[in-house]
Design a protein around this motif. Structure first.
Motif, PDB file in Angstrom:
ATOM      1  N   CYS A  94       0.829  -1.262  -0.048  1.00 40.75           N
ATOM      2  CA  CYS A  94      -0.042  -0.051  -0.024  1.00 40.75           C
ATOM      3  C   CYS A  94       0.712   1.325   0.079  1.00 40.75           C
ATOM      4  N   ALA A  95       0.172   2.285  -0.360  1.00 39.68           N
ATOM      5  CA  ALA A  95       1.164   3.622  -0.647  1.00 39.68           C
ATOM      6  C   ALA A  95       0.199   4.800  -0.553  1.00 39.68           C
ATOM      7  N   ALA A  96       0.720   5.846  -0.110  1.00 38.03           N
ATOM      8  CA  ALA A  96       0.193   7.114   0.085  1.00 38.03           C
ATOM      9  C   ALA A  96       0.767   8.121  -0.700  1.00 38.03           C
ATOM     10  N   ALA A  97      -0.075   8.816  -1.311  1.00 40.65           N
ATOM     11  CA  ALA A  97       0.241  10.217  -2.233  1.00 40.65           C
ATOM     12  C   ALA A  97      -0.610  11.294  -1.731  1.00 40.65           C
ATOM     13  N   PRO A  98       0.265  12.394  -1.590  1.00 42.56           N
ATOM     14  CA  PRO A  98      -0.489  13.811  -1.176  1.00 42.56           C
ATOM     15  C   PRO A  98      -1.346  14.107  -2.048  1.00 42.56           C
ATOM     16  N   LEU A  99      -2.732  14.482  -1.999  1.00 41.97           N
ATOM     17  CA  LEU A  99      -3.683  14.996  -2.912  1.00 41.97           C
ATOM     18  C   LEU A  99      -3.235  16.108  -3.638  1.00 41.97           C
ATOM     19  N   GLY A 100      -3.732  15.952  -4.930  1.00 44.58           N
ATOM     20  CA  GLY A 100      -3.485  16.801  -5.868  1.00 44.58           C
ATOM     21  C   GLY A 100      -2.715  16.114  -6.956  1.00 44.58           C
ATOM     22  N   ARG A 101      -2.142  15.084  -6.642  1.00 44.12           N
ATOM     23  CA  ARG A 101      -1.120  14.479  -7.819  1.00 44.12           C
ATOM     24  C   ARG A 101      -2.098  13.482  -8.418  1.00 44.12           C
ATOM     25  N   ARG A 102      -2.529  14.028  -9.405  1.00 43.88           N
ATOM     26  CA  ARG A 102      -3.832  13.339 -10.030  1.00 43.88           C
ATOM     27  C   ARG A 102      -3.634  11.817 -10.624  1.00 43.88           C
ATOM     28  N   ALA A 103      -2.372  11.479 -11.067  1.00 44.60           N
ATOM     29  CA  ALA A 103      -2.050  10.200 -11.638  1.00 44.60           C
ATOM     30  C   ALA A 103      -1.746   9.180 -10.603  1.00 44.60           C
ATOM     31  N   ILE A 104      -2.985   8.600  -9.917  1.00 47.33           N
ATOM     32  CA  ILE A 104      -2.775   7.845  -8.791  1.00 47.33           C
ATOM     33  C   ILE A 104      -2.291   6.337  -9.210  1.00 47.33           C
ATOM     34  N   ASN A 105      -2.178   6.116 -10.688  1.00 46.59           N
ATOM     35  CA  ASN A 105      -1.683   5.044 -11.096  1.00 46.59           C
ATOM     36  C   ASN A 105      -0.215   4.883 -11.335  1.00 46.59           C
ATOM     37  N   ARG A 106       0.400   5.784 -10.916  1.00 43.68           N
ATOM     38  CA  ARG A 106       1.965   5.839 -11.063  1.00 43.68           C
ATOM     39  C   ARG A 106       2.575   5.814  -9.870  1.00 43.68           C
ATOM     40  N   ALA A 107       3.546   4.912  -9.503  1.00 47.33           N
ATOM     41  CA  ALA A 107       4.296   4.638  -8.559  1.00 47.33           C
ATOM     42  C   ALA A 107       4.996   6.300  -8.043  1.00 47.33           C
ATOM     43  N   LEU A 108       5.240   6.704  -8.987  1.00 48.63           N
ATOM     44  CA  LEU A 108       6.251   8.070  -8.689  1.00 48.63           C
ATOM     45  C   LEU A 108       5.447   8.949  -7.897  1.00 48.63           C
ATOM     46  N   MET A 109       3.954   8.790  -7.904  1.00 49.18           N
ATOM     47  CA  MET A 109       3.252   9.931  -7.136  1.00 49.18           C
ATOM     48  C   MET A 109       3.149   9.730  -5.703  1.00 49.18           C
ATOM     49  N   TYR A 110       3.659   8.521  -5.268  1.00 49.78           N
ATOM     50  CA  TYR A 110       3.364   7.984  -3.903  1.00 49.78           C
ATOM     51  C   TYR A 110       4.704   8.431  -3.078  1.00 49.78           C
ATOM     52  N   ASP A 111       4.613   9.022  -2.104  1.00 45.35           N
ATOM     53  CA  ASP A 111       5.609   9.308  -0.998  1.00 45.35           C
ATOM     54  C   ASP A 111       5.930   8.417  -0.161  1.00 45.35           C
ATOM     55  N   TYR A 112       4.783   7.548   0.275  1.00 43.54           N
ATOM     56  CA  TYR A 112       5.101   6.724   1.361  1.00 43.54           C
ATOM     57  C   TYR A 112       4.486   5.265   0.911  1.00 43.54           C
ATOM     58  N   TRP A 113       5.394   4.266   1.633  1.00 41.53           N
ATOM     59  CA  TRP A 113       4.979   3.033   1.091  1.00 41.53           C
ATOM     60  C   TRP A 113       5.049   1.963   2.570  1.00 41.53           C
ATOM     61  N   GLY A 114       4.190   0.981   2.439  1.00 40.50           N
ATOM     62  CA  GLY A 114       4.189  -0.007   3.501  1.00 40.50           C
ATOM     63  C   GLY A 114       5.161  -0.952   3.094  1.00 40.50           C
ATOM     64  N   GLN A 115       5.325  -2.057   4.065  1.00 37.42           N
ATOM     65  CA  GLN A 115       6.225  -3.115   3.897  1.00 37.42           C
ATOM     66  C   GLN A 115       5.886  -4.307   3.091  1.00 37.42           C
ATOM     67  N   GLY A 116       4.863  -4.539   2.470  1.00 42.11           N
ATOM     68  CA  GLY A 116       4.074  -5.172   1.801  1.00 42.11           C
ATOM     69  C   GLY A 116       3.735  -6.649   2.501  1.00 42.11           C
ATOM     70  N   THR A 117       2.810  -7.260   1.857  1.00 39.26           N
ATOM     71  CA  THR A 117       2.240  -8.390   2.370  1.00 39.26           C
ATOM     72  C   THR A 117       2.253  -9.398   1.339  1.00 39.26           C
ATOM     73  N   LEU A 118       2.459 -10.534   1.433  1.00 33.48           N
ATOM     74  CA  LEU A 118       2.763 -11.722   0.347  1.00 33.48           C
ATOM     75  C   LEU A 118       1.345 -12.448   0.231  1.00 33.48           C
ATOM     76  N   VAL A 119       0.865 -12.490  -1.087  1.00 30.76           N
ATOM     77  CA  VAL A 119      -0.210 -13.008  -1.643  1.00 30.76           C
ATOM     78  C   VAL A 119       0.103 -14.309  -2.497  1.00 30.76           C
ATOM     79  N   THR A 120      -0.167 -15.454  -2.286  1.00 33.16           N
ATOM     80  CA  THR A 120       0.158 -16.662  -2.738  1.00 33.16           C
ATOM     81  C   THR A 120      -1.086 -17.268  -3.346  1.00 33.16           C
ATOM     82  N   VAL A 121      -1.260 -17.443  -4.631  1.00 27.87           N
ATOM     83  CA  VAL A 121      -2.484 -17.987  -5.139  1.00 27.87           C
ATOM     84  C   VAL A 121      -1.881 -19.388  -5.965  1.00 27.87           C
ATOM     85  N   SER A 122      -2.445 -20.447  -5.337  1.00 27.76           N
ATOM     86  CA  SER A 122      -2.147 -21.843  -5.820  1.00 27.76           C
ATOM     87  C   SER A 122      -3.196 -22.279  -7.005  1.00 27.76           C
ATOM     88  N   SER A 123      -2.579 -23.007  -7.954  1.00 30.45           N
ATOM     89  CA  SER A 123      -3.585 -23.249  -9.127  1.00 30.45           C
ATOM     90  C   SER A 123      -3.804 -24.927  -9.062  1.00 30.45           C
TER      91      SER A 123
END
Length: 124
Positions: free
Chosen positions: A95-124
């Motif tokens: 998950c990540a947080a971007a200060p409002l006003g940076r309209r391109a919320i689909n771009r990683a560069l817009m985000y200032d803060y990041w969480g540590q990540g959580t692993l999702v494993t999908v078995s087929s």
């Protein structure tokens, strides 16, 4: 600022998971929030984003119709409900947080803060 992601795990294809991200140290209502993922050997990619007020959401094509992003301002939290999971959804989700006003919320560069990540494993 801390973003604490949780909810990952092992699930069978076709199953569901709900990821959560708890935010602290920031004024949550002033931030757009996003979920990204990174699979082994691949670059980090956008999954879903939601604007500061919750009125606008955006999804990667791979997530449309299966994933839903939402936020709860009372809890300073953002969620990603993932349904109909596929093996190709296997990744570390951030998950990540971007200060409002940076309209391109689909771009990683817009985000200032990041969480540590959580692993999702999908078995087929």
């Amino acid at each position: 600022v801390q973003l604490q992601a949780s909810g990952g795990g092992l699930v069978q294809a076709g199953g569901s998971l709900r990821l959560s991200c708890a935010a602290s140290g920031l004024t949550f209502s002033n931030y757009d929030m996003g979920w990204f993922r990174q699979a082994p050997g691949k670059e980090r990619e956008f999954v879903a984003g939601i604007n500061y007020g919750g009125g606008r959401t955006e999804y990667a094509d791979s997530a449309k119709g299966r994933f839903t992003i939402s936020r709860d301002s009372a809890k300073n939290a953002v969620y990603l409900q993932m349904n109909s999971l596929k093996a190709e959804d296997t990744a570390v989700y951030y998950c990540a947080a971007a200060p409002l006003g940076r309209r391109a919320i689909n771009r990683a560069l817009m985000y200032d803060y990041w969480g540590q990540g959580t692993l999702v494993t999908v078995s087929s």
